[in-house]
Design a protein around this motif. Sequence first.
Motif, mmCIF file in Angstrom:
data_model
loop_
_atom_site.group_PDB
_atom_site.id
_atom_site.type_symbol
_atom_site.label_atom_id
_atom_site.label_comp_id
_atom_site.label_asym_id
_atom_site.label_seq_id
_atom_site.Cartn_x
_atom_site.Cartn_y
_atom_site.Cartn_z
ATOM 1 N N UNK A 125 0.630 -13.000 -11.421
ATOM 2 C CA UNK A 125 1.297 -13.040 -12.727
ATOM 3 C C UNK A 125 2.332 -11.918 -12.767
ATOM 4 N N UNK A 126 3.586 -12.290 -12.523
ATOM 5 C CA UNK A 126 4.664 -11.300 -12.458
ATOM 6 C C UNK A 126 5.910 -11.857 -13.139
ATOM 7 N N UNK A 127 6.829 -10.961 -13.415
ATOM 8 C CA UNK A 127 8.110 -11.320 -14.014
ATOM 9 C C UNK A 127 9.213 -10.597 -13.256
ATOM 10 N N UNK A 128 10.273 -11.307 -12.925
ATOM 11 C CA UNK A 128 11.460 -10.686 -12.353
ATOM 12 C C UNK A 128 12.340 -10.284 -13.535
ATOM 13 N N UNK A 129 12.843 -9.076 -13.530
ATOM 14 C CA UNK A 129 13.675 -8.633 -14.650
ATOM 15 C C UNK A 129 14.926 -9.502 -14.746
ATOM 16 N N UNK A 157 0.393 -3.451 -15.736
ATOM 17 C CA UNK A 157 1.347 -2.461 -16.242
ATOM 18 C C UNK A 157 2.030 -1.760 -15.071
ATOM 19 N N UNK A 158 2.515 -2.550 -14.122
ATOM 20 C CA UNK A 158 3.151 -2.030 -12.908
ATOM 21 C C UNK A 158 4.556 -2.587 -12.804
ATOM 22 N N UNK A 159 5.498 -1.731 -12.415
ATOM 23 C CA UNK A 159 6.888 -2.099 -12.221
ATOM 24 C C UNK A 159 7.366 -1.514 -10.900
ATOM 25 N N UNK A 160 8.018 -2.337 -10.085
ATOM 26 C CA UNK A 160 8.612 -1.865 -8.834
ATOM 27 C C UNK A 160 10.048 -2.351 -8.756
ATOM 28 N N UNK A 161 10.917 -1.512 -8.204
ATOM 29 C CA UNK A 161 12.305 -1.925 -8.037
ATOM 30 C C UNK A 161 12.428 -2.748 -6.758
ATOM 31 N N UNK A 162 13.228 -3.768 -6.836
ATOM 32 C CA UNK A 162 13.456 -4.606 -5.660
ATOM 33 C C UNK A 162 14.217 -3.809 -4.612
ATOM 34 N N UNK A 163 15.196 -3.015 -5.033
ATOM 35 C CA UNK A 163 15.927 -2.174 -4.079
ATOM 36 C C UNK A 163 14.968 -1.284 -3.290
ATOM 37 N N UNK A 164 14.012 -0.663 -4.002
ATOM 38 C CA UNK A 164 13.052 0.218 -3.341
ATOM 39 C C UNK A 164 12.156 -0.526 -2.372
ATOM 40 N N UNK A 217 0.835 -1.204 0.000
ATOM 41 C CA UNK A 217 0.000 0.000 0.000
ATOM 42 C C UNK A 217 0.869 1.254 0.000
ATOM 43 N N UNK A 218 2.100 1.145 0.481
ATOM 44 C CA UNK A 218 3.033 2.276 0.492
ATOM 45 C C UNK A 218 3.715 2.470 -0.859
ATOM 46 N N UNK A 219 3.559 1.508 -1.764
ATOM 47 C CA UNK A 219 4.284 1.539 -3.028
ATOM 48 C C UNK A 219 3.400 1.534 -4.272
ATOM 49 N N UNK A 220 2.218 0.910 -4.191
ATOM 50 C CA UNK A 220 1.444 0.722 -5.424
ATOM 51 C C UNK A 220 -0.044 0.552 -5.175
ATOM 52 N N UNK A 244 10.530 -5.954 -10.575
ATOM 53 C CA UNK A 244 9.422 -6.883 -10.734
ATOM 54 C C UNK A 244 8.385 -6.187 -11.607
ATOM 55 N N UNK A 245 7.868 -6.936 -12.582
ATOM 56 C CA UNK A 245 6.870 -6.393 -13.508
ATOM 57 C C UNK A 245 5.615 -7.251 -13.442
ATOM 58 N N UNK A 246 4.458 -6.593 -13.310
ATOM 59 C CA UNK A 246 3.156 -7.244 -13.371
ATOM 60 C C UNK A 246 2.514 -6.831 -14.695
#
Length: 85
Positions: free
Chosen positions: A47-51, A63-70, A31-34, A57-59
């Motif tokens: 249904x996701x993909x790790x770059x 159409x959502x992308x989040x950085x693992x570092x973040x 909830x803090x990110x997306x 990570x891409x869903x």
Amino acid sequence: MTKAHEVTVLEFRGTVLSLRVDGRAFEVDVAKHSRRLVEASPEARGKYEISPTGYGIHWPDLDEDLSIDGLIGVKHEYPRTRSAA
């Protein structure tokens, strides 16, 4: 290519995303990110993909992308690309 992270687990419980990254367990309130992930169906979240580089990570259905570092609160130095001179 060297991968930034190795993600072996990615699961949701409500708005909590459980990850195993580089052998360490993390729990993140998405909830803090997306908003998209919070409002998404379990099917779309699943249904996701790790770059290939391990940076994100891409869903695709969202159409959502989040950085693992973040998500896990670390910072990497990204490899510099050489520009043509």
